[in-house]
Every structure is written in structure tokens, then in C-alpha cells.
Scaffold this motif. Structure first.
Motif, mmCIF file in Angstrom:
data_model
loop_
_atom_site.group_PDB
_atom_site.id
_atom_site.type_symbol
_atom_site.label_atom_id
_atom_site.label_comp_id
_atom_site.label_asym_id
_atom_site.label_seq_id
_atom_site.Cartn_x
_atom_site.Cartn_y
_atom_site.Cartn_z
ATOM 1 N N CYS A 95 -30.754 -26.056 0.567
ATOM 2 C CA CYS A 95 -32.164 -25.743 0.783
ATOM 3 C C CYS A 95 -32.935 -27.035 1.025
ATOM 4 N N ASP A 96 -33.521 -27.144 2.213
ATOM 5 C CA ASP A 96 -34.379 -28.281 2.563
ATOM 6 C C ASP A 96 -33.667 -29.625 2.466
ATOM 7 N N ILE A 97 -32.505 -29.692 3.072
ATOM 8 C CA ILE A 97 -31.771 -30.954 3.192
ATOM 9 C C ILE A 97 -31.725 -31.301 4.681
ATOM 10 N N VAL A 98 -32.403 -32.369 5.066
ATOM 11 C CA VAL A 98 -32.507 -32.855 6.447
ATOM 12 C C VAL A 98 -32.942 -31.712 7.366
ATOM 13 N N LEU A 99 -32.044 -31.256 8.241
ATOM 14 C CA LEU A 99 -32.417 -30.208 9.194
ATOM 15 C C LEU A 99 -32.095 -28.801 8.707
ATOM 16 N N ILE A 100 -31.440 -28.696 7.582
ATOM 17 C CA ILE A 100 -31.083 -27.375 7.072
ATOM 18 C C ILE A 100 -32.201 -26.875 6.176
ATOM 19 N N GLU A 101 -32.877 -25.832 6.664
ATOM 20 C CA GLU A 101 -33.962 -25.257 5.882
ATOM 21 C C GLU A 101 -33.400 -24.426 4.733
#
Length: 554
Positions: A8-14
Motif C-alpha cells: 500500500c502506497d509504496i512508490v508507484l503501487i497504490e
């Protein structure tokens, strides 16, 4: 093994929840799509360094949750018990929260833990290999244990550890005795002087009080005798009291002028008084006799008392403790006198323990030598299939000097290789080509695939710089490794991707001016399309699909 990874909310991964299964799992996608983000996320879950750049832009924090099944990981289960962490149904859930300012918190089954603890646990869950990674099999410090595990020498290694422990215990006891004796020998002259000094006096407990009392009585005896003598002089002078009383009785008795009845009571009183005086005189004479003493005895008592008190002051102890001090000195001197016997016995124990250890360790060393040849052959066979047939592999076993013998044996083990004919063998991590290093590491891992290590092994673009037959050989070996462990491989090569049991596709798309990375598990049809894309590029042809199906069937 890794069961699921939630990001969850790591770089481009929402937001993404990615399931994993056993066997070989392939991760593919265009360059820059975000495959490395998956590995960074998993790295956070196993204790890698947290960096604020990993938090998605505009968000306060990012969260990674990894679920592991540790049913077969008995070593990790034992460590968790030591940590006081309860694990139900062999399920381990690790959650790591990373804030935008770079701070992080770690939780294991909802119990907060330190990053250090997480890292030690993570090392037993996941092993990540990249082209220039120097951990795992490429870490020289692990080679000895890797060889032992490959050869199934756990029992021999345990025996070696136990024998070494016994040897070191005896050696420590000998060192302690030597230190004690050295200290005692340095004090020997002083100890003998003190022992002689105390022994000459030969003090006894309670003697000071007894001497002081005797001295006090003697010092008062002379005055007591003088007083008694004066009293006796008064009672027994030229006209003693008793004589006067007896004379009075006689006079009264002889007087005819006195009636007997008139003087009877008086005479009785005088007679009793005379008797009491006689008794008093006798008692005084007795006391005087008992109070007599030899002046030399007083002198001797004082000399003894002063000598004891002088020794006590000198040695800074109480007079009653002089006897204990004497016994302690005698014990230290006895230790010196018995040192030859004690030292000989301990030296014999140390020698026997050392020889027992050496025999067990030499047996382990011989078995390592035999196993090294088998491992060398197995790795070179794998390298031959990876088109590195000219590589020479050497499992070097170097004897250690005795001062470096340890719990793991008497030799050092190092995995060496020479990739060019005529070149000297060198440590694996010093092999020049990154591609060669990757293939070498894969060959080692496959050759040692039956050695229990971490349940999940990840290869990050291990096939970079290869293609064709080499890529196919890499894929086949990854699949073989996937038969005994969970293997995740990040690849751009269809020959490798076709060997996977499972396939995850990583893609990146921009919506409403926001870029997001998505991870999708591919079914058979989607896998065919992805392999065809990897073969042909964006314009997927029927020929590419046919080739993809052929790769998957092969």
C-alpha cells in the motif's frame, strides 16, 4: 514460503495484494514497470533498510504486509519461541510501516519487534540473488557450512562443536589455575613470612579476651593482698580481737561475784563473736592465698597480648581473625606445594580433550575433502549446461593453524572458480562478468538444491546478458530448483518465463495524471500472450503465439 504480499502506497503501487504459490513463479513486465518495487517491498518486509523515497508521493506512509507459511521451517519456529512470539497455524504475518520522514515500525503477528530482530528472521525466510549480490552462496564465510550441509555432515559437525567445547572448558580451567598459581608464586615469599610469623604466635580464637581478663586480675591482685593483710593485722595483732573475746569470756566465767544466769547470754554472744572472727580470718587468709601470683606470669601474659594485638594491627584484622588468616596463608602455600600434581592432571585433561577434538575434526575434514570433489563435479556439470563448460570449479579446503581451530573444524572452505583456461581460481564474488557470476550462482544453487536453506529464493534478472540456449538452460534449472523450494524470478526472457509454474505480470499505467503499477496473476491464455510479447515485442503475431505455446510445452 511466501504466501501473500500486500503493498500500500509504496512508490508507484497504490494498492496491491499478490498471492504466491510453491514452485517457480515468474515476474515479467516492461522495463520500468515496477518489478523492482515488488522486490523493494519484500525487502522491507524482511528487514532491509527503509528509505523515505519508497513512500508513494503525497502519502504520509507506506505499508507492506507479507504472509509466510513456516510449517517446515523448524529452525525459525524455535527462534520465535525464544523471542516469545506466538505463531498459530504456522502462519507468520510481517507488517512494516514506513513514514515519509524515513522512520519505520515493524510488527510480527501484530507484536512490535525491532528491525534487527526482523532482519534476523527475514534471513531465514527469503534469500535474494542479484547479479552482483555477495550474500548466501557467494558469501565466503558461509562456504564451510554449505559444504557440510551438501555432504550431510550435520552429525559430524555437531560432534566437532561438542568436542571443541569440552577442550575449551578444560583449557579455560587450566588457564585459570595457571593465573592463580602465578599470583601465588609472586606472593610466595611474603606468604611464607606471614605464615612463619603467625605460626610462631599460633593464635587461637577468643584468646585476646582471656588474656585481657587474666592481666586485669593480676594487676589488681597486689592491692587486694595488701588490703587483706591490713585487715588481718587488725584482727590478729598483738591483742587480737579473737583473743580479747576469749579473755573476756574467761574473766566472766571465773568471777564469783556474777551470777551465771546474769552472764549466760552475754557469754554466748561473746563466744559466737569469737567464732565469727576466726571464720573471717580464715576466709581472708584463703583469699590472700588465692590472690598470690608470679610476677613473671603477668609479664608473659602482657607480652602475649601485646604480640597478638601488634600482629592484628600489622595485618589489618581483628585479633580473633589471626587464626583464619594463618589458615588462608597455609592453604595458599599448600596450593603452591600441590601445583605440580594439579597442573599435571589438568594438562593431561587438556591434552586428551584436544586430541579427541582433533581426531573428530580430522574425520570431518576428510569427509569434507571427499564431498568437495562431488560438489565440484556437480557444479561443473550444471555450468556445462549453462554454456560455461570451460569453467573450473574448486572447493578449496585449507588447513588452519591450531590457534585458529574452532567449533566448525580445523580447516577453511572457499568456493573458487576460473572462467578462463589458464587463469588462477578466484573467489566467486571476484569473477569479472556479472552474467557469469549469475550463472555460477545458479549452478551452485541447483547443485545444492537438496540442501535445506531458506524456503523462498528470489533471482533478480539473473539471466541478464544471456539468451537462446543459455536462457533456456537457466529456465530449466530454475524449474528444477522450484521442485524443492519456492523460487521467484524476475526476467525479460521468454525461455525463462515459460518454465514457471505461475506467472505474475507487472505493468504501469497513467490515469488522471497519476501513474500506478499493477500486478496481475496470468492464466494460461494470458501467459501465452505475455510470452508472445516477450518474443515479438508490441506487435504480437500468430507466429509469436505459436512459439510461445511451443516454449510452454517444452
Amino acid at each position: 514460503m511466501l504466501v501473500q504480499l500486500a503493498i500500500c502506497d509504496i512508490v508507484l503501487i497504490e494498492k496491491a495484494t499478490i498471492p504466491f504459490a510453491s514452485g517457480l513463479c515468474v515476474l515479467s513486465g516492461e522495463t520500468g514497470a515496477g518489478k523492482s518495487i515488488l522486490l523493494d517491498s519484500l525487502g522491507l518486509a524482511i528487514g532491509n533498510r527503509a528509505e523515505s523515497r519508497l513512500v508513494r508521493a503525497g502519502k504520509d506512509q507506506g505499508v507492506v504486509t507479507a504472509e509466510f507459511d513456516i510449517t517446515d521451517n523448524e529452525a525459525l519456529q524455535a527462534i520465535l519461541v525464544d523471542f516469545g512470539i506466538v505463531v498459530e497455524d504456522a502462519t507468520l504475518i510481517i507488517r512494516r510501516i514506513l513514514t515519509a520522514d524515513g522512520k519505520s515500525r515493524c510488527f510480527l503477528n501484530d507484536q512490535p519487534i525491532s528491525v534487527t530482530m526482523l532482519r534476523s528472521i527475514g534471513e531465514m525466510l527469503v534469500e535474494i540473488h542479484g547479479q552482483h549480490d555477495q550474500r548466501g552462496l557467494l558469501d565466503p564465510s558461509s562456504h564451510r557450512r554449505q559444504l557440510d550441509d551438501f555432504a550431510g555432515l550435520q552429525k559430524e559437525r555437531k560432534s566437532t562443536e561438542q568436542a571443541h567445547s569440552v577442550w575449551q572448558e578444560h583449557a579455560a580451567a587450566l588457564s585459570q589455575l595457571q593465573a592463580e598459581l602465578a599470583k601465588a608464586q609472586a606472593e610466595e615469599e611474603y606468604l611464607r613470612h606471614v605464615e612463619g610469623e603467625l605460626a610462631a604466635v599460633n593464635p587461637s580464637e577468643g584468646e585476646e579476651a582471656q588474656l585481657a581478663e587474666t592481666r586485669q586480675k593480676m594487676m589488681h591482685g597486689e592491692k587486694r593482698i595488701a588490703a587483706i593483710q591490713s585487715a588481718l593485722d587488725e584482727l590478729q595483732g598483738s591483742t587480737s580481737v579473737a583473743s580479747s573475746l576469749h579473755a573476756a569470756v574467761r574473766m566472766l566465767t571465773r568471777s564469783a561475784a556474777l551470777e551465771a544466769s546474769a552472764t549466760d547470754s552475754v557469754m554466748d554472744t561473746l563466744e559466737r563473736a569469737a567464732l565469727e572472727v576466726d571464720a573471717a580470718v580464715s576466709e581472708l587468709e584463703r583469699i590472700a592465698y588465692e590472690s598470690q601470683f608470679n610476677p613473671r606470669e603477668l609479664e608473659q601474659a602482657e607480652e602475649r597480648l601485646f604480640a597478638l594485638r601488634g600482629l592484628a594491627r600489622k595485618h589489618n584484622v581483628a585479633v580473633d581473625d589471626l587464626r583464619e588468616l594463618l589458615e588462608k596463608n597455609r592453604a595458599k602455600l599448600a596450593l603452591l606445594e600441590n601445583q605440580t600434581t594439579n597442573m599435571t592432571a589438568l594438562e593431561k585433561q587438556v591434552s586428551e580433550a584436544r586430541n579427541a577434538y582433533a581426531a573428530i575434526a580430522k574425520d570431518l575434514s576428510h569427509k569434507r575433502m571427499a564431498a568437495s570433489q562431488v560438489l565440484e563435479k556437480a557444479v561443473m556439470e550444471e555450468l556445462d549446461g549453462l554454456k560455461m563448460g570451460g569453467t573450473v570449479v574448486q572447493v578449496a579446503i585449507e588447513p588452519l593453524t591450531e590457534d585458529h581451530w574452532g567449533a566448525e573444524g580445523i580447516d577453511r572452505v572457499a568456493f573458487l572458480a576460473s572462467t578462463n583456461p589458464g587463469s588462477p581460481a578466484a573467489p566467486l564474488h571476484k569473477i569479472a562478468s556479472g552474467g557469469e557470476l549469475s550463472r555460477f550462482m545458479l549452478a551452485l544453487k541447483v547443485a545444492m538444491r537438496n540442501v535445506r536453506s531458506t524456503p523462498t529464493v528470489i533471482f533478480d534478472e539473473i539471466d541478464t546478458g544471456t539468451g537462446g540456449a543459455v536462457a533456456d538452460a537457466i529456465g530449466r534449472r530454475l524449474a528444477r530448483l522450484g521442485e524443492v523450494a519456492q523460487v521467484l524470478v524476475v526476467t525479460h526472457l521468454p525461455q525463462v518465463a515459460a518454465r514457471g509454474s505461475h506467472h505474475l505480470h507487472v505493468s504501469k499505467a497513467a490515469t488522471d495524471n497519476v501513474t500506478r503499477t499493477q500486478v496481475v496473476a496470468l492464466d494460461t491464455k494470458a501467459r501465452t500472450e505475455e510470452l508472445a510479447r516477450m518474443l515479438a515485442g508490441e506487435a504480437i503475431t500468430d507466429e509469436a503465439r505459436a512459439a510461445a505455446n511451443k516454449l510452454m510445452a517444452g
